[in-house]
Design a protein around this motif. Structure first.
Motif, mmCIF file in Angstrom:
data_model
loop_
_atom_site.group_PDB
_atom_site.id
_atom_site.type_symbol
_atom_site.label_atom_id
_atom_site.label_comp_id
_atom_site.label_asym_id
_atom_site.label_seq_id
_atom_site.Cartn_x
_atom_site.Cartn_y
_atom_site.Cartn_z
ATOM 1 N N GLY A 53 0.785 -1.221 0.000
ATOM 2 C CA GLY A 53 0.000 0.000 0.000
ATOM 3 C C GLY A 53 0.820 1.274 0.000
ATOM 4 N N LEU A 54 2.088 1.187 -0.370
ATOM 5 C CA LEU A 54 2.931 2.380 -0.409
ATOM 6 C C LEU A 54 2.625 3.207 -1.663
ATOM 7 C CD1 LEU A 54 6.312 0.736 0.674
ATOM 8 C CD2 LEU A 54 4.640 1.914 2.113
ATOM 9 N N ASP A 55 2.934 4.484 -1.587
ATOM 10 C CA ASP A 55 2.646 5.401 -2.694
ATOM 11 C C ASP A 55 3.881 5.506 -3.599
ATOM 12 O OD1 ASP A 55 1.532 7.243 -4.356
ATOM 13 O OD2 ASP A 55 1.687 8.935 -2.956
ATOM 14 N N ASN A 56 4.110 4.440 -4.397
ATOM 15 C CA ASN A 56 5.237 4.377 -5.322
ATOM 16 C C ASN A 56 6.576 4.624 -4.620
ATOM 17 O OD1 ASN A 56 3.557 3.867 -7.519
ATOM 18 N ND2 ASN A 56 3.327 6.048 -7.994
ATOM 19 N N SER A 57 6.669 4.250 -3.364
ATOM 20 C CA SER A 57 7.912 4.441 -2.607
ATOM 21 C C SER A 57 8.465 3.124 -2.095
ATOM 22 C CB SER A 57 7.666 5.387 -1.427
ATOM 23 O OG SER A 57 6.685 4.854 -0.543
ATOM 24 N N GLY A 58 8.068 2.019 -2.720
ATOM 25 C CA GLY A 58 8.536 0.712 -2.285
ATOM 26 C C GLY A 58 9.889 0.349 -2.851
ATOM 27 N N ASP A 59 10.252 -0.929 -2.686
ATOM 28 C CA ASP A 59 11.548 -1.423 -3.158
ATOM 29 C C ASP A 59 11.611 -1.430 -4.681
ATOM 30 O OD1 ASP A 59 12.347 -1.849 -0.573
ATOM 31 O OD2 ASP A 59 11.764 -3.963 -0.549
ATOM 32 N N LEU A 60 12.805 -1.157 -5.206
ATOM 33 C CA LEU A 60 13.056 -1.339 -6.632
ATOM 34 C C LEU A 60 13.300 -2.816 -6.867
ATOM 35 C CD1 LEU A 60 15.382 1.722 -7.353
ATOM 36 C CD2 LEU A 60 12.921 1.519 -7.754
ATOM 37 N N THR A 61 12.356 -3.465 -7.525
ATOM 38 C CA THR A 61 12.394 -4.929 -7.618
ATOM 39 C C THR A 61 13.596 -5.440 -8.401
ATOM 40 O OG1 THR A 61 10.898 -4.760 -9.510
ATOM 41 C CG2 THR A 61 9.912 -5.156 -7.350
ATOM 42 N N THR A 62 14.170 -4.614 -9.263
ATOM 43 C CA THR A 62 15.345 -5.068 -10.011
ATOM 44 C C THR A 62 16.576 -5.165 -9.111
ATOM 45 O OG1 THR A 62 15.788 -2.761 -10.638
ATOM 46 C CG2 THR A 62 14.484 -4.116 -12.175
ATOM 47 N N GLN A 63 16.566 -4.446 -7.995
ATOM 48 C CA GLN A 63 17.704 -4.448 -7.080
ATOM 49 C C GLN A 63 17.439 -5.263 -5.813
ATOM 50 O OE1 GLN A 63 18.734 -0.373 -6.318
ATOM 51 N NE2 GLN A 63 18.970 0.145 -8.471
ATOM 52 N N THR A 64 16.188 -5.568 -5.545
ATOM 53 C CA THR A 64 15.838 -6.377 -4.365
ATOM 54 C C THR A 64 14.993 -7.569 -4.823
ATOM 55 O OG1 THR A 64 13.914 -4.951 -3.993
ATOM 56 C CG2 THR A 64 15.926 -4.416 -2.777
ATOM 57 N N PRO A 65 15.617 -8.591 -5.367
ATOM 58 C CA PRO A 65 14.843 -9.740 -5.884
ATOM 59 C C PRO A 65 14.101 -10.504 -4.791
ATOM 60 C CG PRO A 65 17.198 -10.218 -5.877
ATOM 61 C CD PRO A 65 17.067 -8.760 -5.566
ATOM 62 N N PHE A 66 14.560 -10.406 -3.520
ATOM 63 C CA PHE A 66 13.876 -11.142 -2.457
ATOM 64 C C PHE A 66 12.469 -10.596 -2.219
ATOM 65 C CE2 PHE A 66 16.837 -8.026 -0.706
ATOM 66 C CZ PHE A 66 16.000 -7.195 0.014
ATOM 67 N N THR A 67 12.230 -9.316 -2.551
ATOM 68 C CA THR A 67 10.877 -8.774 -2.412
ATOM 69 C C THR A 67 9.933 -9.449 -3.389
ATOM 70 O OG1 THR A 67 11.808 -6.638 -1.742
ATOM 71 C CG2 THR A 67 9.510 -6.664 -2.441
ATOM 72 N N VAL A 68 10.371 -9.611 -4.644
ATOM 73 C CA VAL A 68 9.544 -10.287 -5.653
ATOM 74 C C VAL A 68 9.327 -11.743 -5.270
ATOM 75 C CG1 VAL A 68 9.370 -10.911 -8.084
ATOM 76 C CG2 VAL A 68 10.369 -8.715 -7.430
ATOM 77 N N GLN A 69 10.362 -12.421 -4.797
ATOM 78 C CA GLN A 69 10.228 -13.821 -4.389
ATOM 79 C C GLN A 69 9.219 -13.971 -3.261
ATOM 80 O OE1 GLN A 69 14.148 -15.232 -3.442
ATOM 81 N NE2 GLN A 69 14.942 -14.910 -5.520
ATOM 82 N N SER A 81 -1.762 -18.335 -9.280
ATOM 83 C CA SER A 81 -0.675 -18.867 -10.094
ATOM 84 C C SER A 81 -0.236 -17.797 -11.096
ATOM 85 C CB SER A 81 -1.108 -20.130 -10.838
ATOM 86 O OG SER A 81 -1.484 -21.139 -9.917
ATOM 87 N N LEU A 82 1.064 -17.586 -11.191
ATOM 88 C CA LEU A 82 1.629 -16.613 -12.115
ATOM 89 C C LEU A 82 2.310 -17.326 -13.272
ATOM 90 C CD1 LEU A 82 3.229 -14.102 -9.560
ATOM 91 C CD2 LEU A 82 1.040 -13.886 -10.767
ATOM 92 N N PRO A 83 2.305 -16.733 -14.452
ATOM 93 C CA PRO A 83 3.039 -17.328 -15.585
ATOM 94 C C PRO A 83 4.507 -17.511 -15.224
ATOM 95 C CG PRO A 83 1.599 -15.576 -16.346
ATOM 96 C CD PRO A 83 1.579 -15.520 -14.844
ATOM 97 N N PRO A 84 5.157 -18.542 -15.763
ATOM 98 C CA PRO A 84 6.535 -18.849 -15.333
ATOM 99 C C PRO A 84 7.564 -17.794 -15.697
ATOM 100 C CG PRO A 84 5.861 -20.213 -17.199
ATOM 101 C CD PRO A 84 4.640 -19.498 -16.741
ATOM 102 N N ASN A 85 7.411 -17.097 -16.792
ATOM 103 C CA ASN A 85 8.439 -16.162 -17.243
ATOM 104 C C ASN A 85 8.052 -14.697 -17.030
ATOM 105 O OD1 ASN A 85 10.053 -18.300 -18.175
ATOM 106 N ND2 ASN A 85 8.964 -18.341 -20.147
ATOM 107 N N ILE A 86 7.091 -14.441 -16.181
ATOM 108 C CA ILE A 86 6.667 -13.072 -15.959
ATOM 109 C C ILE A 86 7.614 -12.389 -14.968
ATOM 110 C CG2 ILE A 86 5.132 -13.609 -14.029
ATOM 111 C CD1 ILE A 86 3.218 -11.474 -15.081
ATOM 112 N N THR A 87 7.849 -11.100 -15.167
ATOM 113 C CA THR A 87 8.692 -10.298 -14.281
ATOM 114 C C THR A 87 7.829 -9.214 -13.644
ATOM 115 O OG1 THR A 87 10.628 -10.673 -15.665
ATOM 116 C CG2 THR A 87 10.732 -8.848 -14.112
ATOM 117 N N LEU A 88 7.691 -9.306 -12.346
ATOM 118 C CA LEU A 88 6.856 -8.342 -11.632
ATOM 119 C C LEU A 88 7.597 -7.022 -11.459
ATOM 120 C CD1 LEU A 88 5.324 -10.605 -8.829
ATOM 121 C CD2 LEU A 88 4.314 -9.961 -11.026
#
Length: 374
Positions: A53-69, A81-88
């Protein structure tokens, strides 16, 4: 007895009662402030979670992959279920560490405060909501569950290269944000005894504490004894009466021993702190400052009109050396802390100068105190 004599006696009784009721100056402290009960302690809790619920002030997912995981794992557990090759590309999620303190005698259903700290590169946690996060102890067991809206005591704004920020935005707090799910067994003493632990080791204070307990709670027999300079063993009743007994001990007044003479010096900030036990031996000290000022000035030499001369730049250097008057100050033996500070200020010593002065005094044997440099 005449009426006049009776009035005089009443007046004397009133004066005596007034004198007794007037509070006297005392430096005694409660045992509660000097010692703690052995085994009655807090326990640290730790958990890993997500703030959404942050206002575009969250983690940069390209630099913090553990957030996406973490997000993918959470969605999988919820049946998404998410597609296998999708990048959030997430902007409103931040990975955080949640910490809390589990107080003694806490029971399931009670709530405790939690602190939420960003562990990625989120710009701000303001306005975020912590998702359900288990809090574990040192043994790996879950002792509380945390969830709620964050309270961040800061604000910030940025546009282009301009940025304004007040206080810290990467840490928030949730009052009553965790519910206790498991209690930690806390034993109030072992067998017939409880043990008091002084917060600072001192043999004199331990002896006085033992004397206060014995004289106030058991004048005929000794129920307290000092095992060492920190631990006092006290014979206590068994059962529910032990709580009231501990309450009596906590509120007893004890005059603690004065600590050792110490001088604390912070070499990074120049802070110097001394307690009232610091004294000096006879010694003399001189202090003076040497200032060297180098001034460089560039001048331009302009030729006369209609001449074949050229404009030349010349550099003029000036060196000025100033030496303040060094004054010799004599300090007598046994002076107090106030006189020490007054004497050092009289010779114009700054906090940075005190670092060298105190080290020299300690090496010369004139400073009767422990010198700790932090």
């Amino acid at each position: 007895m005449t009426i006049f004599q009776h009035s005089i006696n009443i007046f004397k009784i009133l004066i005596l009662a007034f004198i007794v009721s007037v509070p006297t100056t005392s430096y005694a402290e409660r045992i509660k402030d000097l010692a703690s009960i052995q085994g009655v302690r807090e326990n640290q809790l730790l958990g890993y979670g997500l703030v959404v619920g942050l206002d575009n002030s969250g983690d940069l997912t390209t630099q913090t992959p553990f957030t996406v995981q973490s997000v993918v794992s959470m969605l999988t557990q919820m049946g998404v279920s998410l597609p296998p090759n999708i990048t959030l590309q997430l902007k409103n999620v931040a990975a955080v560490m949640v910490t809390a303190m589990l107080p003694p005698f806490a029971r399931p259903g009670q709530t405790i405060d939690v602190t939420v700290s960003s562990m990625g590169n989120a710009k701000s946690l303001r306005g975020g909501t912590l998702l359900m996060t288990p809090l574990k102890g040192a043994d790996g067991q879950v002792y509380a569950m945390s969830q709620g809206n964050l309270l961040v005591g800061g604000v910030g704004a940025a546009i282009g290269n301009a940025k304004v920020q007040v206080n810290h935005l990467g840490v928030g707090r949730i009052p009553g944000g965790a519910t206790i799910e498991r209690s930690v067994p806390t034993v109030l003493g072992q067998g017939d005894f409880i043990h008091l632990e002084l917060k600072s080791m001192d043999f004199t204070t331990a002896t006085r504490l033992v004397a206060a307990i014995n004289s106030n709670l058991s004048p005929s027999t000794e129920i307290a004894a000092a095992l060492d300079g920190r631990t006092i063993q006290v014979r206590a009743p068994i059962g529910t009466a032990r709580v009231a007994f501990v309450s009596q001990i906590e509120n007893l007044q004890v005059d603690p021993s004065r600590g050792r003479a110490r001088v604390i010096v912070n070499a990074r900030t120049g802070t110097v702190a001394m307690n009232q036990m610091v004294t000096l031996q006879n010694f003399a000290i001189s202090h003076g400052n040497l200032t060297v000022v180098i001034d460089s000035d560039i001048t331009v030499s302009q030729p006369n009109p209609l001449s074949d001369g050229k404009t030349v730049q010349t550099e003029k250097n000036t060196i000025d050396i100033k030496s303040d008057e060094g004054r010799l100050v004599m300090l007598d033996k046994g002076v107090s802390l106030g006189e020490v500070v007054k004497a050092l200020n009289s010779i114009g010593a700054t906090p940075q100068d005190l670092l060298a002065i105190l080290q020299a005094m300690k090496s010369a044997g004139a400073l009767r105190a422990e010198l700790d440099i932090i």
